[in-house]
Scaffold this active site. Structure first.
Site, PDB file in Angstrom:
ATOM      1  N   TYR A  86      20.644 -16.424 -47.867  1.00  0.00           N
ATOM      2  CA  TYR A  86      20.477 -16.081 -49.281  1.00  0.00           C
ATOM      3  C   TYR A  86      21.449 -16.904 -50.128  1.00  0.00           C
ATOM      4  O   TYR A  86      22.611 -16.561 -50.294  1.00  0.00           O
ATOM      5  CB  TYR A  86      20.732 -14.591 -49.520  1.00  0.00           C
ATOM      6  CG  TYR A  86      19.839 -13.648 -48.758  1.00  0.00           C
ATOM      7  CD1 TYR A  86      18.590 -14.050 -48.260  1.00  0.00           C
ATOM      8  CD2 TYR A  86      20.225 -12.340 -48.526  1.00  0.00           C
ATOM      9  CE1 TYR A  86      17.776 -13.180 -47.567  1.00  0.00           C
ATOM     10  CE2 TYR A  86      19.404 -11.447 -47.834  1.00  0.00           C
ATOM     11  CZ  TYR A  86      18.187 -11.878 -47.351  1.00  0.00           C
ATOM     12  OH  TYR A  86      17.388 -10.995 -46.657  1.00  0.00           O
TER      13      TYR A  86
ATOM     14  N   ARG B 179       7.844 -15.886 -56.296  1.00  0.00           N
ATOM     15  CA  ARG B 179       6.736 -14.995 -56.630  1.00  0.00           C
ATOM     16  C   ARG B 179       5.604 -15.700 -57.370  1.00  0.00           C
ATOM     17  O   ARG B 179       4.475 -15.195 -57.419  1.00  0.00           O
ATOM     18  CB  ARG B 179       7.251 -13.813 -57.450  1.00  0.00           C
ATOM     19  CG  ARG B 179       8.186 -12.896 -56.670  1.00  0.00           C
ATOM     20  CD  ARG B 179       8.767 -11.806 -57.541  1.00  0.00           C
ATOM     21  NE  ARG B 179       9.657 -12.332 -58.565  1.00  0.00           N
ATOM     22  CZ  ARG B 179      10.289 -11.596 -59.463  1.00  0.00           C
ATOM     23  NH1 ARG B 179      10.133 -10.280 -59.446  1.00  0.00           N
ATOM     24  NH2 ARG B 179      11.101 -12.143 -60.349  1.00  0.00           N
TER      25      ARG B 179
END
Length: 331
Positions: free
Chosen positions: A57, A242
């Protein structure tokens, strides 16, 4: 805040656990470090003692942010959950993805969980987190190029060395969990689970219930889809994964928002936001120990934490589940 014991361990996690993927910025259109640190601290102030992160991350950024956020908190008052097995700095194992780091530089990401790699990753994570032990150390994804035995024996060694308290897996199926359990005592499996992604109910949930393994549900709000805040035509920031995810097609946003409006009266009656209602429903599903919920700022973190202050009745849970049965997405 409520707390639940993880599997058959002595580790008690806050039912709302801070998911620090977005905090690292990678695949979320960047990060504002100060906001991320404040979000974690605000969550802690509202009872969220458990934080889940990973080296991948932000290629270390998320772990560094977590380490900064907890610096002044007594170590035994927080539970640090991190992972191993995704390398962007070593071309070994199976190529998982071509990506870009937070600066826009091209990187290749490999799923690799060889013994020496795990030992190195653990040391790097300990430094970034500013701690001398990890409460739950999880393989991030199955590594089909390395025997499960080799990976799990490496983690068992870290446990014996005192650098890790408990072993976990992520994204494992029931068969892989059974194999891993031969070499180390598994505490849990971290898997995707939400109102619109319930595949684990078929085999993983029954396996975990039978063998007393915890389930850490990640993306319970399906990366923002189930908040009701995203409308058809929404423009995502550059680098936000997304934008190309089928769950966020306009037709799916429309159908999901229609469903959310149908359960909004329950949320309103409880004084909850739709996102909080979704978190509560998730926590009441069989086998689910905790929900991993991300936040980019203090306000989001507080709202997520406060969800655990309320309870749903059996009839409310049943009503939501029935309405959910009519929701069909085009994926």
């Amino acid at each position: 805040m409520k707390y639940r014991k993880l599997g058959n361990t002595d580790l008690n996690l806050s039912v709302v656990t801070f998911g620090a993927w977005a905090a690292g910025g990678w695949m979320w259109g960047g990060t504002e470090r100060k906001d991320a640190v404040n979000a974690i601290r605000a969550a802690y102030d509202h009872g969220v003692t458990s934080i889940d992160t990973a080296p991948i991350y932000g290629q270390g950024t998320s772990e560094e942010i977590v380490g900064e956020a907890i610096r002044d908190i007594p170590r035994d008052q927080v539970q640090l959950l991190t992972k191993y097995g995704m390398r962007w700095d070593l071309a070994k194992g199976k190529l998982a993805a071509h990506s870009k780091d937070n600066t826009g530089k091209d990187i290749d990401i490999y799923k690799y969980a060889g013994k020496e790699s795990i030992i190195k990753e653990c040391e790097d994570s300990l430094k970034r987190l500013g701690t001398d032990y990890i409460d739950l150390y999880q393989i991030h994804w199955p590594d089909l190029t390395t025997p499960i035995q080799e990976s799990m024996e490496a983690v068992d060694r870290l446990i014996r060395d005192g650098k890790v308290r408990h072993a976990g897996v992520c994204n494992y199926d029931a068969e892989q969990m059974a194999e891993a359990e031969k070499y180390v005592s598994l505490a849990s499996n971290q898997v995707p689970y939400s109102m619109v992604k319930r595949e684990i109910e078929a085999e993983v949930v029954p396996h975990c219930l039978k063998h007393q393994k915890g389930i850490l549900a990640y993306s319970p709000m399906e990366r923002g889809l189930l908040t009701g805040k995203l409308k058809p035509g929404h423009q995502f920031a550059p680098g936000d994964h997304r934008a190309s995810n089928p769950y966020f097609k306009d037709i799916n946003l429309t159908r999901t928002n229609d469903f959310l409006q149908s359960i909004k009266p329950i949320a309103d009656n409880k004084g909850l936001t739709l996102g909080q209602l979704v978190i509560l429903w998730t926590l009441e599903q069989p086998g689910i120990t905790i929900a991993l919920v991300g936040a980019r700022n203090e306000a989001q973190a507080v709202q997520n934490a406060k969800a655990a202050d309320t309870e749903l009745t059996e009839s409310e849970i049943a009503a939501i589940t029935e309405k959910l049965s009519y929701l069909e997405l085009e994926l």
